[in-house]
Design an enzyme around this catalytic site. Sequence first.
Site, PDB file in Angstrom:
ATOM      1  N   THR B 174       0.868  -1.152   0.000  1.00 31.82           N
ATOM      2  CA  THR B 174       0.000   0.000   0.000  1.00 31.82           C
ATOM      3  C   THR B 174       0.913   1.212   0.000  1.00 31.82           C
ATOM      4  O   THR B 174       2.063   1.103   0.415  1.00 31.82           O
ATOM      5  CB  THR B 174      -0.845   0.029   1.299  1.00 31.82           C
ATOM      6  N   GLY B 204     -10.225  -4.116  -0.048  1.00 32.76           N
ATOM      7  CA  GLY B 204      -9.490  -4.163   1.216  1.00 32.76           C
ATOM      8  C   GLY B 204      -9.751  -2.917   2.036  1.00 32.76           C
ATOM      9  O   GLY B 204     -10.768  -2.240   1.863  1.00 32.76           O
ATOM     10  N   ASP B 205      -8.831  -2.600   2.931  1.00 30.28           N
ATOM     11  CA  ASP B 205      -9.076  -1.484   3.847  1.00 30.28           C
ATOM     12  C   ASP B 205      -8.714  -0.129   3.258  1.00 30.28           C
ATOM     13  O   ASP B 205      -9.186   0.896   3.750  1.00 30.28           O
ATOM     14  CB  ASP B 205      -8.302  -1.688   5.155  1.00 30.28           C
TER      15      ASP B 205
END
Lengths: 305, 305
Positions: B174, B204-205
Amino acid sequence: MENVGDPSRPNWAIVLHAGAGNFSRDQLQESGEPHRAALMMALKRGRRILQSEQGTSLTAVEIVVRALEDCPWFNAGRGSVFTHEGLHELDASIMDGRTLACGAVANTRVAQHPITLARRVMEQTPHVMLAGAGADAFAAGSRVRLVPNSYFSTPYRRRQWEDALSSTSDKFGTVGCVALDRHGNLAAGTSTGGLTNKRPGRVGDSPIIGAGTYANNRTCGISASGIGEQFIRHAVAAQISAMIEFGGRSLHQAAHLLLDKRLPQRAGGVIGIDPRGNILCHYTTSGMYRGWADSTGRLQTKIWD
Amino acid sequence: MENVGDPSRPNWAIVLHAGAGNFSRDQLQESGEPHRAALMMALKRGRRILQSEQGTSLTAVEIVVRALEDCPWFNAGRGSVFTHEGLHELDASIMDGRTLACGAVANTRVAQHPITLARRVMEQTPHVMLAGAGADAFAAGSRVRLVPNSYFSTPYRRRQWEDALSSTSDKFGTVGCVALDRHGNLAAGTSTGGLTNKRPGRVGDSPIIGAGTYANNRTCGISASGIGEQFIRHAVAAQISAMIEFGGRSLHQAAHLLLDKRLPQRAGGVIGIDPRGNILCHYTTSGMYRGWADSTGRLQTKIWD
């Protein structure tokens, strides 16, 4: 783990909502009696599960939300609002407070019961959230009931959409459920068709773990309804949980502080249950379709105060 | 609003990451020097913005994340990992701590700079999050640079994908940035290509406000990197903010408590800045590509301790 030592403390509890909104009594035909009957039917399905020794809060939440998704009057499952393109794109999420396991789907067009698809994501994949065509591809392989997109259409929502095409609309609606079972486990789930006339691909708070849904046995279960963007910005469900765990607030104090002091006026509402079986319904809109029951015999539905 | 009264308190501050991971020194050629040079270049771009009187933290975050998206070594923008189908689906989010305005995109296949598309969602729509084909349709109409999906491919990521096709992969990565500007405003942003060999539609987050990204002038700005599902479950960014606002913790205490005591071991890391300009980098993985700078003259990049 049952609360046998404290007769005032319920063994199990359940609360549901079918949307907070700024609707007046005049807008609902027959004072909302058919709506309340639908809430009661869903509530009794959840109650039946929680009364049995083996019933889990996770299954109660799924079954109750499925019943609300099947009801054409609420904005989830059948009866969902139309997107700008005249389709239906549905969002849902579910969370297990015992393990913090969770699942969510955004913009599914084919799952009859998005809440069940969200549970499948939780239980059958290593992921938490699937969106769009990927969610629908997963649905096709995961033994959930598939329907043509027109299954979700109702004449009422079509008229709402046609009206909205010529103006902006802030119509929202959601369904959700929170439950505590005899084993002390909390669960929460939320499902929605989103905003009338929404832009394709728009994701609101309902499938966002921490915004529209959260459950943690340490703190509470939460399901929210309202202006999704505000609930995301304020991470409402997660912040209520954190205020309990790290700020020493009660569930009621946390929800009131956040909705009354932080969010804009009339932004929506939340339902919740804490580990002791305390039930919360709090909203800053004019009304909220809601109902609750517990092992002490409480069983009620309401729309306004 | 400048911190002129306290010479030890920085007027502005910035911190970036390009992923926390369980990589060893052996796995990085040349001790990671090229990676650190790329971090430094991005950091200096952010510093230049924050040094100017008009520079905002929001623009610094966007520009820094764009630079990291352009770097083919990090899993965001060009150099993103491959999905199971051999494509690239990118996620990003950005948040303005002054207003709590935020924007996010999930699974875009065409935006060269997903962080810029996320900012457009924030500034040009009433929504917070657009996903999938809807995000790409918005991209086409919002004057962001569009690229063919193969633009994101690199030989290194293709080999990683080919290896992962025959086994499961937990490769993640990320990029992100948090900044505080001279006006006391915090901002945060995160961008990613997701998991190698991921199922199409997996979110995802990184694009989840409250999980991978959060910013609130009252508390902190946060960007996370790690096993996205764990960061969603624990609503990491929102809970850190709530622990500061409602639990009286410092940014460092909150991040350590959550990552060290609540998340599984080696799950990832976070970067953050609080309103006083205190900078945080905390990770439970073996390393984290990171760098920081502030108005007191600090300027550094690191990968391991």
